[in-house]
Design an enzyme around this catalytic site. Structure first.
Site, PDB file in Angstrom:
ATOM      1  N   GLU A 161       5.615  -8.587   9.253  1.00  0.00           N
ATOM      2  CA  GLU A 161       6.763  -8.366   8.175  1.00  0.00           C
ATOM      3  C   GLU A 161       8.002  -8.346   8.714  1.00  0.00           C
ATOM      4  OE1 GLU A 161       6.295  -5.665   4.937  1.00  0.00           O
ATOM      5  OE2 GLU A 161       4.899  -7.171   3.796  1.00  0.00           O
TER       6      GLU A 161
ATOM      7  N   HIS B 182     -18.169  -9.611  21.196  1.00  0.00           N
ATOM      8  CA  HIS B 182     -19.176 -10.504  20.413  1.00  0.00           C
ATOM      9  C   HIS B 182     -18.848 -11.465  19.401  1.00  0.00           C
ATOM     10  CE1 HIS B 182     -22.081  -8.259  22.992  1.00  0.00           C
ATOM     11  NE2 HIS B 182     -21.343  -7.562  22.887  1.00  0.00           N
TER      12      HIS B 182
ATOM     13  N   LYS C  11       4.773 -13.012  -5.502  1.00  0.00           N
ATOM     14  CA  LYS C  11       5.102 -12.120  -6.696  1.00  0.00           C
ATOM     15  C   LYS C  11       5.706 -13.045  -7.665  1.00  0.00           C
ATOM     16  CE  LYS C  11       6.166  -8.013  -3.861  1.00  0.00           C
ATOM     17  NZ  LYS C  11       7.019  -6.987  -3.685  1.00  0.00           N
TER      18      LYS C  11
HETATM   19  O1  PA5 Z   1       6.992  -2.871   4.433  1.00  0.00           O
HETATM   20  C1  PA5 Z   1       7.199  -2.914   3.180  1.00  0.00           C
HETATM   21  O2  PA5 Z   1       8.260  -2.539   2.548  1.00  0.00           O
HETATM   22  C2  PA5 Z   1       6.372  -3.488   2.300  1.00  0.00           C
HETATM   23  O3  PA5 Z   1       5.040  -3.822   3.023  1.00  0.00           O
HETATM   24  C3  PA5 Z   1       5.869  -2.489   1.077  1.00  0.00           C
HETATM   25  O4  PA5 Z   1       5.566  -1.523   1.832  1.00  0.00           O
HETATM   26  C4  PA5 Z   1       4.976  -3.143   0.200  1.00  0.00           C
HETATM   27  O5  PA5 Z   1       5.258  -4.188  -0.333  1.00  0.00           O
HETATM   28  C5  PA5 Z   1       4.503  -2.085  -0.961  1.00  0.00           C
HETATM   29  O6  PA5 Z   1       6.009  -1.816  -1.390  1.00  0.00           O
HETATM   30  P1  PA5 Z   1       6.284  -0.615  -2.511  1.00  0.00           P
HETATM   31  O7  PA5 Z   1       6.239   0.508  -1.927  1.00  0.00           O
HETATM   32  O8  PA5 Z   1       7.635  -0.657  -2.953  1.00  0.00           O
HETATM   33  O9  PA5 Z   1       5.159  -0.549  -3.669  1.00  0.00           O
END
Ligand code: PA5
Length: 482
Positions: A332, A353, A471
């Protein structure tokens, strides 16, 4: 269970990339040449924190407050103890620990993967299977809200209705609570699960609204749908996720610390480990700096050897979730603008394996970083004689007494030798043992390395704009007229 916990040490974790250099794919001179740009990237990463403090983030994605968070939390706990965030976390953990035998953590991505990494690395590997006494009175921990899997949610509801250990009704073993973790407070997966488990909790407490409120602990941003729900329910304990700390960098906020503390993890030692790593990152020269050396080797292997896949090869089952947490962190943070290496977690020898063939003989696009642990926590198991036979059918009699750690060591060295024999690059992150102090160091090292690499290659490591696409299209299907 005393035998489970070895004494926590103050030993530093270390990084060794000699075997990468030995392939000849990159040279010490390449690493040395990168010292200037790495110093600048370190400076820039630290400046992000100053910039954010002085000017805020504005329109820019900027979440650098994780950098000095561990030391700030510890200092606050040391000076203002009863008013400190850490004190509140410990108090809530104690309240829940005494009231329930299971806590369900609802969250997705950065809102649960760090917790899972802490739980699986620092606790007994079968924590949830132990009796309450064996768990030292600490509750079991379950995860939901990280997917929209019908049967898995039903399965957890089954377990909550008929707890293992046989508790029912008012029995402590039948009591459970939920932590709802969402920084935005609006993530569908978590929000849908919140509705589902809130209903189940209310049923289990016969609709007693005060008790329900006490059993729901939201961890969320200052405003948003979850914050509003917390207010409406009247939850006495609500924890924030500080501004400037993004989801995947939030493991050392209440997001990770509250559940960790609930299951008996020493969160002070975790934070001390993380703070020690930040100090090394700030102060050590580039050539001795584990964060910067790790970035240098990963970056150079990608550029000069085409190693666009980074395999984090854990030599302990208990570190698999740390790898999965890191997969998210790297993907990310740096998987942007058609750039960024692909992380892949493996557990070795298990995955030799399944993936060993490809790593040994396949495409030359991988850097393997071993995650090795010096000392196991428990007494060493030795290979026993074959029970029920004196015939040596399995031909292992010559190894009787050989311990599990020495078999693993042979496997590690043998695997590294096999890779070296065909010039496959392998580096090693070495943990003296698995405990809170080393896990704190490791997680902080990987977060720091991720942001430094971002600054080195000109990718903003914060924010994850690409995640919005799914989303949007998912919601369009759910609300075609909306
Ligand atoms: O790193 C990030 O910001 C994302 O992976 C969020 O943690 C994830 O999308 C969950 O978001 P939220 O905490 O707003 O529900």
């Amino acid at each position: 269970m005393n035998a489970v916990r070895s004494k926590s040490s103050n030993d530093p974790i270390s990084y060794d990339a000699a075997a990468v250099l030995a392939t000849g794919g990159i040279h010490q001179a390449d690493v040395d040449d990168l010292a200037g740009p790495l110093s600048t990237a370190r400076e820039e990463s630290l400046n992000d924190l100053e910039r954010w403090r002085t000017d805020g983030a504005g329109n820019e994605s900027l979440d650098p407050a994780f950098l000095d968070l561990p030391e700030r939390l510890l200092a606050d706990y040391g000076t203002r103890r009863p008013e400190s965030e850490l004190f509140s976390i410990l108090q809530t953990a104690r309240r829940l620990r005494e009231a329930v035998d299971r806590v369900v953590v609802l969250g997705i991505g950065g809102s649960y993967m760090g917790t899972r990494a802490l739980f699986e690395s620092c606790c007994h590997p079968f924590h949830n299977e132990l009796s309450r006494g064996e768990r030292g009175g600490r509750p079991r921990l379950s995860f939901e809200g990280f997917n929209i899997d019908n049967d898995s949610a039903q399965g957890l509801l089954d377990v909550l209705r008929s707890p293992p250990g046989g508790g029912d009704g008012d029995d402590l073993l039948a009591q459970w609570a939920m932590l709802v973790v969402s920084k935005s407070g609006g993530t569908l997966e978590t929000a849908a699960a919140t509705r589902l488990f809130l209903n189940a909790l209310s049923d289990s407490l016969k609709g007693d609204a005060k008790q329900v409120a006490e059993r729901v602990v939201p961890v969320t941003g200052a405003s948003g749908k979850l914050a509003s729900l917390a207010k409406t329910l009247g939850c006495p304990d609500v924890f924030g996720i500080p501004d400037g700390v993004g989801g995947r960098f939030s493991v050392f906020t209440a997001v990770g610390l509250l559940p960790a503390s609930l299951v008996g993890i020493d969160v002070v030692r975790l934070l001390e480990g993380a703070a020690a790593m930040t100090q090394r990152f700030r102060e050590s020269p580039v050539s001795e700096n584990p964060v910067l050396q790790y970035v240098a080797v990963c970056h150079l292997a990608e550029k000069k050897m085409g190693a666009t896949i980074r395999v984090l090869s854990s030599w302990s089952n208990q570190l698999e979730s740390v790898g999965l947490w890191y997969d998210q962190l790297l993907s990310e943070s740096l998987g942007k603008d058609e750039k960024g290496a692909t992380p892949l977690t493996t557990v070795t020898t298990r995955d030799l394996h399944s993936r060993g063939q490809q790593h040994q003989d396949g495409r030359r696009d991988k850097l393997i970083t071993n995650l090795c642990v010096g000392e196991s926590r428990r007494d060493h198991i030795g290979l026993p004689p074959l029970s029920g036979s004196s015939g040596n059918e399995d031909q292992l009699d010559d190894l009787i007494g050989t311990t599990w750690p020495s078999m693993l060591e042979a496997a590690t060295e043998g695997t590294n030798e096999a890779y070296a024999s065909v010039k496959r690059p392998t580096a090693t992150i070495h943990l003296p043992q698995i405990d809170e102090f080393t896990i704190g160091q490791l997680l902080q090292m990987l977060m720091l390395a991720t942001v430094v690499e971002g600054r080195l290659v000109g990718t903003n490591p914060y924010g994850q704009p690409g995640v919005e696409a799914y989303k949007k299209f998912m919601m369009k299907r759910l609300r075609p007229d909306g």
